[in-house]
Design a protein around this motif. Structure first.
Motif, short mmCIF file in Angstrom:
data_model
loop_
_atom_site.label_atom_id
_atom_site.label_comp_id
_atom_site.label_asym_id
_atom_site.label_seq_id
_atom_site.Cartn_x
_atom_site.Cartn_y
_atom_site.Cartn_z
N LYS A 82 12.40 -18.18 47.08
CA LYS A 82 12.80 -16.82 46.66
C LYS A 82 12.73 -16.83 44.82
O LYS A 82 13.14 -17.51 44.55
CB LYS A 82 14.48 -16.76 46.61
CG LYS A 82 15.17 -15.31 46.59
CD LYS A 82 14.43 -14.48 47.34
CE LYS A 82 15.28 -12.79 47.15
NZ LYS A 82 14.32 -12.10 47.10
N GLU A 84 13.48 -15.04 41.41
CA GLU A 84 14.81 -13.89 40.31
C GLU A 84 13.88 -14.20 39.24
O GLU A 84 12.76 -15.07 38.57
CB GLU A 84 16.08 -13.93 39.98
CG GLU A 84 15.93 -15.53 39.35
CD GLU A 84 17.16 -15.61 39.16
OE1 GLU A 84 17.71 -15.38 39.70
OE2 GLU A 84 17.29 -17.08 38.32
N THR A 114 12.03 -14.09 51.87
CA THR A 114 11.69 -15.07 50.70
C THR A 114 10.20 -14.30 50.41
O THR A 114 9.40 -13.35 50.52
CB THR A 114 10.94 -16.42 51.03
OG1 THR A 114 10.07 -16.44 52.12
CG2 THR A 114 12.65 -16.85 51.75
N LEU A 137 13.09 -26.59 42.39
CA LEU A 137 14.00 -25.55 42.04
C LEU A 137 14.00 -25.52 40.20
O LEU A 137 14.68 -25.33 39.79
CB LEU A 137 15.00 -26.30 42.52
CG LEU A 137 16.07 -26.23 43.37
CD1 LEU A 137 16.76 -27.10 44.43
CD2 LEU A 137 16.03 -24.71 44.35
N ALA A 143 14.95 -18.60 42.43
CA ALA A 143 16.09 -18.83 42.80
C ALA A 143 16.74 -19.65 43.58
O ALA A 143 17.52 -20.48 43.53
CB ALA A 143 16.56 -17.39 42.98
N ASP A 144 16.09 -20.14 44.98
CA ASP A 144 16.46 -20.36 45.88
C ASP A 144 15.08 -20.94 46.94
O ASP A 144 13.76 -20.68 46.26
CB ASP A 144 17.05 -19.56 46.81
CG ASP A 144 18.10 -20.39 48.04
OD1 ASP A 144 18.12 -21.56 47.86
OD2 ASP A 144 17.60 -19.82 49.20
N ARG A 146 14.47 -23.14 49.91
CA ARG A 146 14.46 -23.13 51.65
C ARG A 146 13.43 -23.80 51.99
O ARG A 146 12.41 -23.57 52.50
CB ARG A 146 15.37 -22.05 53.00
CG ARG A 146 15.30 -21.07 51.75
CD ARG A 146 17.62 -21.00 52.55
NE ARG A 146 18.24 -20.39 51.99
CZ ARG A 146 19.42 -20.19 52.01
NH1 ARG A 146 19.71 -21.62 52.15
NH2 ARG A 146 20.10 -19.73 50.78
#
Length: 164
Positions: A82, A84, A114, A137, A143-144, A146
């Protein structure tokens, strides 16, 4: 992409071209003589058609398929990233960084929850965790992350199908 490749992709492929594409997508190292025999053409016209398919951009390259486990990559995962918006130029820096990591063997911008999906290979789960924490990261705009791990390969990527 050239105008010629756009035109080649829009017009229907000749039956001989489809036969050539079907063979070379499975057997990229096939000799021209063997290819010509397999597709029912003489060697010279077969080579001309093959070169035209390359020039038109329908064949973009040839490569060997490597066994990841034999090379020591026990873990294969898909990371769903994800994003940003960050400071100016973040997207360019993100793409450059992803291209520098050999662990990232493919990356796609996608729609949905995503923004990116990455196919990643590492030697073990600990190395994957370190890569995620210390590399992914920390990338600009991320931002994320998974992850989903591959348990078994059911249908390997064999390339795009040749249209009829």
């Amino acid at each position: 992409m050239t105008d010629a490749s756009h035109r080649a992709r829009r017009r229907p492929l000749a039956a001989a071209d489809r036969r050539i594409l079907n063979v070379v997508r499975r057997e990229g190292r096939i000799t021209n003589a063997a290819l010509a025999e397999r597709v029912g053409l003489a060697a010279s016209p077969c080579l001309r058609r093959l070169k035209a398919l390359e020039e038109d951009g329908l064949i973009t390259g040839y490569r060997a398929e490597l066994d990841r486990k034999a090379l020591g990559y026990e873990v294969e995962a898909f990371a769903f990233v994800k994003l940003e918006q960050s400071e100016p130029g973040w997207r360019t820096r993100l793409i450059e960084a992803l291209n520098r990591y050999p662990e990232v063997v493919a990356c796609y911008a996608i729609t949905g929850e995503t923004d990116l999906v990455l196919r990643i290979v590492t030697s073990d789960i600990e190395t994957y965790g370190e890569f995620t924490m210390n590399a992914l990261l920390t990338l600009p705009g991320v931002a994320d992350v998974r992850s989903s791990f591959v348990l078994s390969e059911i249908k390997p990527d064999r390339g795009v199908p040749v249209p009829e």
